[in-house]
Design a protein around this motif. Structure first.
Motif, mmCIF file in Angstrom:
data_model
loop_
_atom_site.group_PDB
_atom_site.id
_atom_site.type_symbol
_atom_site.label_atom_id
_atom_site.label_comp_id
_atom_site.label_asym_id
_atom_site.label_seq_id
_atom_site.Cartn_x
_atom_site.Cartn_y
_atom_site.Cartn_z
ATOM 1 N N SER A 182 0.834 -1.205 0.000
ATOM 2 C CA SER A 182 0.000 0.000 0.000
ATOM 3 C C SER A 182 0.867 1.252 0.000
ATOM 4 C CB SER A 182 -0.920 0.012 1.223
ATOM 5 O OG SER A 182 -1.942 -0.946 1.093
ATOM 6 N N ASP A 183 0.477 2.205 -0.822
ATOM 7 C CA ASP A 183 1.202 3.469 -0.970
ATOM 8 C C ASP A 183 0.511 4.520 -0.096
ATOM 9 O OD1 ASP A 183 2.171 5.963 -1.807
ATOM 10 O OD2 ASP A 183 2.465 5.286 -3.866
ATOM 11 N N LEU A 184 1.136 4.895 1.024
ATOM 12 C CA LEU A 184 0.507 5.833 1.953
ATOM 13 C C LEU A 184 0.363 7.223 1.346
ATOM 14 C CD1 LEU A 184 2.184 4.824 5.353
ATOM 15 C CD2 LEU A 184 -0.035 4.121 4.427
ATOM 16 N N ASP A 185 1.321 7.644 0.544
ATOM 17 C CA ASP A 185 1.213 8.958 -0.102
ATOM 18 C C ASP A 185 0.012 8.983 -1.049
ATOM 19 O OD1 ASP A 185 3.435 9.968 1.209
ATOM 20 O OD2 ASP A 185 4.820 9.392 -0.387
ATOM 21 N N ARG A 186 -0.169 7.910 -1.772
ATOM 22 C CA ARG A 186 -1.320 7.825 -2.677
ATOM 23 C C ARG A 186 -2.620 7.856 -1.881
ATOM 24 N NH1 ARG A 186 -2.622 2.607 -6.602
ATOM 25 N NH2 ARG A 186 -4.664 3.308 -7.329
ATOM 26 N N MET A 187 -2.662 7.131 -0.766
ATOM 27 C CA MET A 187 -3.866 7.136 0.064
ATOM 28 C C MET A 187 -4.157 8.534 0.595
ATOM 29 S SD MET A 187 -3.600 3.521 2.167
ATOM 30 C CE MET A 187 -5.384 3.420 2.541
ATOM 31 N N ALA A 188 -3.107 9.258 0.974
ATOM 32 C CA ALA A 188 -3.293 10.623 1.479
ATOM 33 C C ALA A 188 -3.848 11.531 0.393
ATOM 34 C CB ALA A 188 -1.965 11.162 2.007
ATOM 35 N N ARG A 189 -3.313 11.418 -0.831
ATOM 36 C CA ARG A 189 -3.807 12.254 -1.933
ATOM 37 C C ARG A 189 -5.262 11.925 -2.262
ATOM 38 N NH1 ARG A 189 1.284 10.862 -4.074
ATOM 39 N NH2 ARG A 189 0.312 9.333 -5.472
ATOM 40 N N ASP A 190 -5.568 10.637 -2.341
ATOM 41 C CA ASP A 190 -6.930 10.239 -2.685
ATOM 42 C C ASP A 190 -7.914 10.649 -1.596
ATOM 43 O OD1 ASP A 190 -6.042 9.140 -5.042
ATOM 44 O OD2 ASP A 190 -5.989 7.075 -4.295
ATOM 45 N N ALA A 191 -7.512 10.511 -0.334
ATOM 46 C CA ALA A 191 -8.394 10.903 0.765
ATOM 47 C C ALA A 191 -8.656 12.403 0.725
ATOM 48 C CB ALA A 191 -7.776 10.504 2.112
ATOM 49 N N ALA A 192 -7.621 13.191 0.453
ATOM 50 C CA ALA A 192 -7.795 14.641 0.373
ATOM 51 C C ALA A 192 -8.728 15.009 -0.771
ATOM 52 C CB ALA A 192 -6.435 15.326 0.202
ATOM 53 N N ALA A 193 -8.599 14.297 -1.897
ATOM 54 C CA ALA A 193 -9.465 14.580 -3.041
ATOM 55 C C ALA A 193 -10.916 14.252 -2.727
ATOM 56 C CB ALA A 193 -8.993 13.784 -4.261
#
Length: 228
Positions: A182-193
């Motif tokens: 799992s990519d935490l940076d990707r999860m952070a970006r998607d959650a913010a979006a």
């Protein structure tokens, strides 16, 4: 079939009761915790109890379909005295008791306030459900939605009212990210979006910070509640 359109989720709740009752007494702040099976809701509740019990008068209501397993876990861990932990057996899909027919949970909340009150905080933990699980605002004043990295780093992007509208989204078990891809940076970006300005907390209960970011958010809600 075109799917690139906004989705509006219907409101399924009534507004919460006022914090001050007719007799002048103040009721507890009620925070609901929801999320998929295995995301770490009960462990988060336990950690919050350990972090906050010295400074707040608190209690917990757990929801399971046909058992008292979550309540029994909290009792074994001795996170609160037994009289401060109440179990609701929903007998149906967990979301029904937190959103559609909240009477059993309301009864449990009110009984706790009567028997061990006055209370500052009551945590209401839902049984494991899917990304559509939300709490009635007639039951809780704020909602935490817990997901975990082992469920896939695409969960924030998938959305659903639990992810997009909860007052706090918790991405749990971050320590497992390297092992499950799992990519935490990707999860952070998607959650913010998906969530805009609504907050997101990344959490590993095995890490140095543990539940501290979520506990800090709860303290902020308590302070705002007391000021109302």
């Amino acid at each position: 079939m075109h799917l690139d359109h906004g989705v509006t989720y219907p409101q399924r709740h009534t507004h919460s009761a006022e914090p001050v009752r007719a007799d002048g007494s103040r009721r507890a702040l009620r925070i609901g915790l929801g999320g998929p099976v295995g995301s770490g809701k009960t462990a988060t509740v336990a950690a919050l109890c350990r972090a906050l019990r010295a400074e707040l008068s608190m209690a917990v209501v757990t929801n399971d379909i046909y058992t008292r397993e979550d309540a029994e876990f909290l009792l074994r861990e001795a996170v609160l005295p037994p009289e401060r932990i109440s179990a609701v057996e929903t007998g149906a899909c967990p979301h029904t008791a937190i959103r559609d027919d909240i009477s059993a949970n309301l009864e449990a909340v009110e009984e706790l306030e009567e028997t061990v009150g006055p209370l500052d905080l009551i945590l209401v933990e839902s049984g494991g459900d899917n990304l559509t699980a939300t709490f009635s605002r007639g039951l809780v004043d704020a909602q935490i939605f817990v997901i975990d990295v082992a469920g896939g780093d695409d969960i924030p992007r998938k959305g659903g009212p639990g992810v997009t509208t909860a007052d706090l989204l918790v991405v749990n078990k971050t320590d497992l990210a390297p092992y499950v891809g799992s990519d935490l940076d990707r999860m952070a970006r998607d959650a913010a979006a998906q969530r805009g300005e609504l907050p997101v907390a990344f959490q590993s209960l095995r890490g140095e910070q543990g539940v501290a970011p979520v506990a800090a958010w709860v303290r902020e809600r308590i302070a705002a509640w007391a000021a109302r």
